[in-house]
Design a protein around this motif. Structure first.
Motif, short mmCIF file in Angstrom:
data_model
loop_
_atom_site.label_atom_id
_atom_site.label_comp_id
_atom_site.label_asym_id
_atom_site.label_seq_id
_atom_site.Cartn_x
_atom_site.Cartn_y
_atom_site.Cartn_z
N GLY A 33 0.82 -1.22 0.00
CA GLY A 33 0.00 0.00 0.00
C GLY A 33 0.85 1.26 0.00
N GLU A 34 1.90 1.24 0.81
CA GLU A 34 2.78 2.42 0.87
C GLU A 34 3.51 2.63 -0.45
OE1 GLU A 34 3.64 2.39 5.69
OE2 GLU A 34 5.06 1.40 4.34
N TRP A 38 -0.15 5.14 -0.66
CA TRP A 38 -1.10 5.28 0.43
C TRP A 38 -0.38 5.60 1.75
CZ3 TRP A 38 -6.53 4.60 0.38
CH2 TRP A 38 -7.07 4.16 -0.84
N VAL A 40 -0.83 4.53 5.34
CA VAL A 40 -1.55 3.44 6.00
C VAL A 40 -1.51 3.64 7.51
CG1 VAL A 40 -1.69 0.94 6.32
CG2 VAL A 40 -0.90 1.88 4.12
N SER A 456 -3.35 -9.20 -1.95
CA SER A 456 -3.11 -7.83 -1.47
C SER A 456 -3.18 -6.83 -2.62
CB SER A 456 -1.76 -7.74 -0.77
OG SER A 456 -1.79 -8.44 0.46
N TRP A 460 -5.83 -3.66 -2.78
CA TRP A 460 -5.44 -2.25 -2.97
C TRP A 460 -6.06 -1.67 -4.23
CZ3 TRP A 460 -4.23 0.61 0.78
CH2 TRP A 460 -3.45 0.16 1.86
N THR A 464 -8.52 1.56 -4.20
CA THR A 464 -8.28 2.72 -5.06
C THR A 464 -9.53 3.05 -5.88
OG1 THR A 464 -5.94 2.17 -5.23
CG2 THR A 464 -6.83 3.63 -6.92
#
Length: 468
Positions: A33-34, A38, A40, A456, A460, A464
């Protein structure tokens, strides 16, 4: 003129209890995610210190109203009764655990639950109970605290890791009241038939198309576009070779005998299998007989992580030269069962335990999928012991549960149909019969979207999409 950097999207990952930690904190989920831009932040209602593993969190102090708990319990009972009537199927009664009136206080609570159930029946009654649950939580200080946090941090989405806990209702309701998109992850493959849908978010993340159909089967008011098919992160690490230990390293770490082949016996909780110690003893007796006939076998016992009972002590002592207990890497961080939480080492421990065993034995569970992904066969116990701990329990009840109806016609497991059956079935597995593994992998493709290691990424992508 230089381009302005695009501001990060901020997600609150809601941990209403500890069951989502392994899926979303101990996998590559946060890192991915990062990398996608994002920010988080975990909204953490558990005692687990996420900062110790480098994850940002905001502590959540869950205090649902007592009346909300009664509404929740009434809704579950009503829902199961509704499923039983609507689908003309008595199996839903197996999921009901009516509360006993042990004292005056519990008598009053059960009377309120009964009154709510009698007044609100069927689809229309359930609609009212869902509204009542949110309305009750809006009156709580807990809800007001959630509003303050959301107004301060302004996340782009709130993603709940588990649809079951009452403690998730206030945070999600507060977010919805502020027009922040909300979503929940359906935690387990067996959850939907059990009426465990306590939350009512904007979007639902499910394991597979099979689960999507199941969700709409039980909750026809949820439209297809509100359901995201992503798979679950819990199986991602199984194909990650960086998590594998060599046989020699694993055996040394766990003090195992390198000259022996091992069978993994995976324990169940007391409710699911009260006779589990007797089954373990049956396996041990059969393994001893095989060893007397030239085999070189031992057993690894992995108990259910939330079972802290002493019920296995006698068996483990009796067969101490045959059975090695490898304890799950979970820690008790509070007094209640839901504060028994995994630590980061547990998933690699489970994976390597399976990888370095010849097979897995237990009373039906999702361990069949863990085993198949590591190319190991699974044997399901399929008989009752003579000295039963509870006359109301039978193994047949377990396999009548709805989630086992997804099992393919070609058997994905070896069935242990009696105590005397165990030795022969173990020998069949040792003779490299992998037909069941292939069938189990087919079953897995029904239960979970493949490839499993992309869950995952799909989650994500859906998050989004929701925020755009």
């Amino acid at each position: 003129m230089a381009n302005k950097s695009i501001p990060k999207k901020r997600i609150f990952i809601l941990l209403p209890d500890g069951v989502g930690i392994r899926n979303f904190a101990f996998t590559s989920f946060v890192k991915l995610g990062e990398e996608l831009g994002w920010e988080v932040i975990f909204w953490n209602a558990t005692p687990f210190d996420l900062a110790s593993i480098g994850i940002k969190d905001i502590k959540l102090n869950p205090r649902p109203k007592a009346y909300s708990d009664l509404i929740k319990r009434a809704k579950i009972e009503t829902e199961l009764e509704h499923f039983e009537n609507k689908f003309n199927d008595p199996v839903y009664s197996f999921y009901r655990f009516p509360s006993k009136s042990k004292n005056f206080k519990s008598l009053i609570k059960n009377s309120v639950i009964y009154a709510l159930r009698k007044k609100h029946t069927g689809e229309e009654g359930l609609k009212v109970l869902r509204k009542k649950l949110k309305a009750s939580e809006r009156k709580s200080d807990y809800y007001k605290d959630c509003l303050k946090v959301l107004k301060k941090y302004k996340p782009d989405v709130v993603f709940c890791t588990n649809q079951r806990p009452l403690t998730a209702v206030s945070p999600l309701t507060a977010a919805q009241d502020l027009n922040i998109p909300t979503a929940t992850f359906i935690f387990s493959w067996d959850n939907l038939p059990k009426a465990t849908m306590v939350t009512a978010p904007d979007f639902y993340f499910v394991w597979s198309n099979f689960m999507k159909k199941e969700l709409q089967y039980y909750y026809p008011f949820i439209s297809a576009e509100k359901i995201k098919v992503t798979g679950t992160p819990q199986f991602e690490m199984h194909n990650d070779e960086s998590s594998y230990q060599s046989r020699s390293s694993f055996f040394k770490h766990c003090d195992l005998d390198p000259l022996k082949k091992y069978i993994l016996y995976s324990g169940d909780d007391v409710t699911t299998c009260p006779d589990d110690p007797q089954y373990l003893e049956d396996v041990a007796e059969n393994v001893e007989k095989l060893n007397n006939n030239g085999y070189h076998l031992k057993i690894i016992f992995r108990r259910c992580p939330t079972d802290f009972s002493t019920r296995y002590v006698e068996i483990l002592k009796k067969y101490e030269n045959l059975i090695t207990a490898i304890e799950p890497a979970w820690e008790k961080m509070g007094q209640n069962w839901n504060t028994v939480l995994p630590i980061a080492e547990d998933l690699p421990l489970l994976i390597n335990t399976i990888k370095h065993c010849e097979m897995v034995i237990n009373l039906g569970s999702s361990m069949v999928f863990d085993a198949a992904l590591l190319n190991k066969p699974c044997l399901f116990i399929n008989y009752d012991v003579s000295d039963k701990q509870s006359e109301n329990w039978t193994h047949e009840k377990v396999y009548q549960f709805i989630h086992f109806r997804s099992m393919p016609q070609r058997s994905p497991v070896f069935w242990l149909n009696s105590r005397s059956d165990i030795g022969d079935k173990i020998k069949m597995v040792l003779n490299e019969n992998t037909e069941t593994v292939n069938a189990a992998l087919k079953w897995f493709e029904t239960i979970n979207k493949v490839p499993a290691d992309k869950a995952s990424e799909r989650i994500w992508a859906s998050l989004t999409e929701i925020t755009e």
